[in-house]
Design a protein around this motif. Structure first.
Motif, PDB file in Angstrom:
ATOM      1  N   MET A 249      -1.551 -11.951  -0.498  1.00 24.03           N
ATOM      2  CA  MET A 249       0.194 -11.327  -0.667  1.00 24.03           C
ATOM      3  C   MET A 249       0.886 -11.432   0.247  1.00 24.03           C
ATOM      4  O   MET A 249       0.587 -11.132   1.683  1.00 24.03           O
ATOM      5  CB  MET A 249       0.395  -9.590  -1.032  1.00 24.03           C
ATOM      6  N   GLY A 250       2.219 -11.443   0.864  1.00 21.19           N
ATOM      7  CA  GLY A 250       3.058 -11.538   1.619  1.00 21.19           C
ATOM      8  C   GLY A 250       3.373 -10.225   1.956  1.00 21.19           C
ATOM      9  O   GLY A 250       3.065  -8.918   1.294  1.00 21.19           O
ATOM     10  N   VAL A 251       3.711 -10.042   3.344  1.00 17.94           N
ATOM     11  CA  VAL A 251       4.221  -8.752   3.624  1.00 17.94           C
ATOM     12  C   VAL A 251       5.446  -7.745   2.914  1.00 17.94           C
ATOM     13  O   VAL A 251       5.495  -6.820   2.517  1.00 17.94           O
ATOM     14  CB  VAL A 251       4.654  -8.858   5.060  1.00 17.94           C
ATOM     15  N   ARG A 252       6.918  -8.945   1.985  1.00 18.90           N
ATOM     16  CA  ARG A 252       7.592  -8.443   1.329  1.00 18.90           C
ATOM     17  C   ARG A 252       7.688  -7.903   0.101  1.00 18.90           C
ATOM     18  O   ARG A 252       7.446  -6.874  -0.360  1.00 18.90           O
ATOM     19  CB  ARG A 252       8.408  -9.480   0.885  1.00 18.90           C
ATOM     20  N   ARG A 253       5.720  -8.439  -0.410  1.00 21.10           N
ATOM     21  CA  ARG A 253       5.269  -7.878  -2.292  1.00 21.10           C
ATOM     22  C   ARG A 253       5.103  -6.823  -1.651  1.00 21.10           C
ATOM     23  O   ARG A 253       4.754  -6.064  -1.924  1.00 21.10           O
ATOM     24  CB  ARG A 253       4.580  -9.225  -2.633  1.00 21.10           C
ATOM     25  N   LEU A 254       4.093  -6.479  -0.790  1.00 22.46           N
ATOM     26  CA  LEU A 254       3.334  -5.324  -0.213  1.00 22.46           C
ATOM     27  C   LEU A 254       4.212  -4.250   0.115  1.00 22.46           C
ATOM     28  O   LEU A 254       3.794  -2.631  -0.210  1.00 22.46           O
ATOM     29  CB  LEU A 254       2.280  -5.406   0.954  1.00 22.46           C
ATOM     30  N   MET A 255       5.354  -4.754   0.443  1.00 19.35           N
ATOM     31  CA  MET A 255       6.066  -3.358   0.479  1.00 19.35           C
ATOM     32  C   MET A 255       6.939  -3.083  -0.449  1.00 19.35           C
ATOM     33  O   MET A 255       7.322  -1.994  -1.119  1.00 19.35           O
ATOM     34  CB  MET A 255       7.412  -4.147   2.172  1.00 19.35           C
ATOM     35  N   ARG A 256       7.137  -4.027  -1.027  1.00 22.22           N
ATOM     36  CA  ARG A 256       7.782  -3.618  -3.244  1.00 22.22           C
ATOM     37  C   ARG A 256       6.760  -3.042  -3.631  1.00 22.22           C
ATOM     38  O   ARG A 256       7.415  -1.818  -3.542  1.00 22.22           O
ATOM     39  CB  ARG A 256       8.147  -5.255  -3.107  1.00 22.22           C
ATOM     40  N   LEU A 257       5.840  -3.171  -3.776  1.00 15.60           N
ATOM     41  CA  LEU A 257       4.169  -2.403  -3.894  1.00 15.60           C
ATOM     42  C   LEU A 257       4.686  -0.895  -3.404  1.00 15.60           C
ATOM     43  O   LEU A 257       3.678  -0.053  -3.881  1.00 15.60           O
ATOM     44  CB  LEU A 257       2.550  -3.408  -4.232  1.00 15.60           C
ATOM     45  N   ALA A 258       4.165  -1.260  -2.256  1.00 13.68           N
ATOM     46  CA  ALA A 258       4.753  -0.241  -1.723  1.00 13.68           C
ATOM     47  C   ALA A 258       5.273   1.075  -2.320  1.00 13.68           C
ATOM     48  O   ALA A 258       5.468   2.210  -1.842  1.00 13.68           O
ATOM     49  CB  ALA A 258       4.285   0.275  -0.700  1.00 13.68           C
ATOM     50  N   VAL A 259       6.764   0.788  -1.896  1.00 10.74           N
ATOM     51  CA  VAL A 259       8.201   1.840  -2.528  1.00 10.74           C
ATOM     52  C   VAL A 259       7.837   2.094  -3.582  1.00 10.74           C
ATOM     53  O   VAL A 259       7.977   3.034  -4.626  1.00 10.74           O
ATOM     54  CB  VAL A 259       9.661   0.864  -1.939  1.00 10.74           C
ATOM     55  N   LEU A 260       7.638   0.548  -5.013  1.00 12.33           N
ATOM     56  CA  LEU A 260       7.138   1.473  -6.046  1.00 12.33           C
ATOM     57  C   LEU A 260       5.960   2.800  -6.466  1.00 12.33           C
ATOM     58  O   LEU A 260       6.062   3.836  -7.412  1.00 12.33           O
ATOM     59  CB  LEU A 260       6.720  -0.258  -6.927  1.00 12.33           C
ATOM     60  N   ALA A 261       5.471   2.512  -5.608  1.00 15.25           N
ATOM     61  CA  ALA A 261       4.232   3.232  -5.312  1.00 15.25           C
ATOM     62  C   ALA A 261       4.572   4.846  -5.164  1.00 15.25           C
ATOM     63  O   ALA A 261       3.885   5.578  -5.282  1.00 15.25           O
ATOM     64  CB  ALA A 261       3.024   2.912  -5.146  1.00 15.25           C
ATOM     65  N   ALA A 262       5.182   4.687  -4.560  1.00 16.34           N
ATOM     66  CA  ALA A 262       5.691   5.770  -3.968  1.00 16.34           C
ATOM     67  C   ALA A 262       7.465   6.367  -4.881  1.00 16.34           C
ATOM     68  O   ALA A 262       6.999   7.113  -4.779  1.00 16.34           O
ATOM     69  CB  ALA A 262       6.710   6.055  -1.812  1.00 16.34           C
ATOM     70  N   THR A 263       7.951   5.825  -6.047  1.00 19.74           N
ATOM     71  CA  THR A 263       8.595   5.793  -6.248  1.00 19.74           C
ATOM     72  C   THR A 263       8.362   6.669  -7.743  1.00 19.74           C
ATOM     73  O   THR A 263       8.479   7.496  -8.713  1.00 19.74           O
ATOM     74  CB  THR A 263       9.720   5.398  -6.571  1.00 19.74           C
TER      75      THR A 263
END
Length: 76
Positions: free
Chosen positions: A1-15
């Motif tokens: 997984m790329g860093v950008r995809r991990l960041m999107r997943l983290a933002v989604l999990a937080a919101t």
């Protein structure tokens, strides 16, 4: 997984939990009898509320009190 995809997943999990926090707005019909009790009112004594209102709009001459124009001298 790329860093950008991990960041999107983290933002989604937080919101997602934040979006679910607004699902229960207001009182249910069976809770309204409890909220209508005299002990649950913000101002239990109407006389004290009247004195507080008079003090508030008498001292707020610049803004005119709550919802009407006022002089600020307290003579009304």
């Amino acid at each position: 997984m790329g860093v950008r995809r991990l960041m999107r997943l983290a933002v989604l999990a937080a919101t997602l939990p934040l979006l679910g926090a607004c699902t229960h707005m207001g009182a249910q019909p069976w809770e309204r009898d409890v909220l209508a009790r005299k002990s649950m009112q913000l101002a239990r004594e109407p006389a004290i509320l009247g004195f507080d209102e008079h003090t508030y709009f008498s001292k707020e001459a610049a803004s005119g009190g709550r919802s009407f124009d006022g002089g600020g001298c307290g003579c009304n």
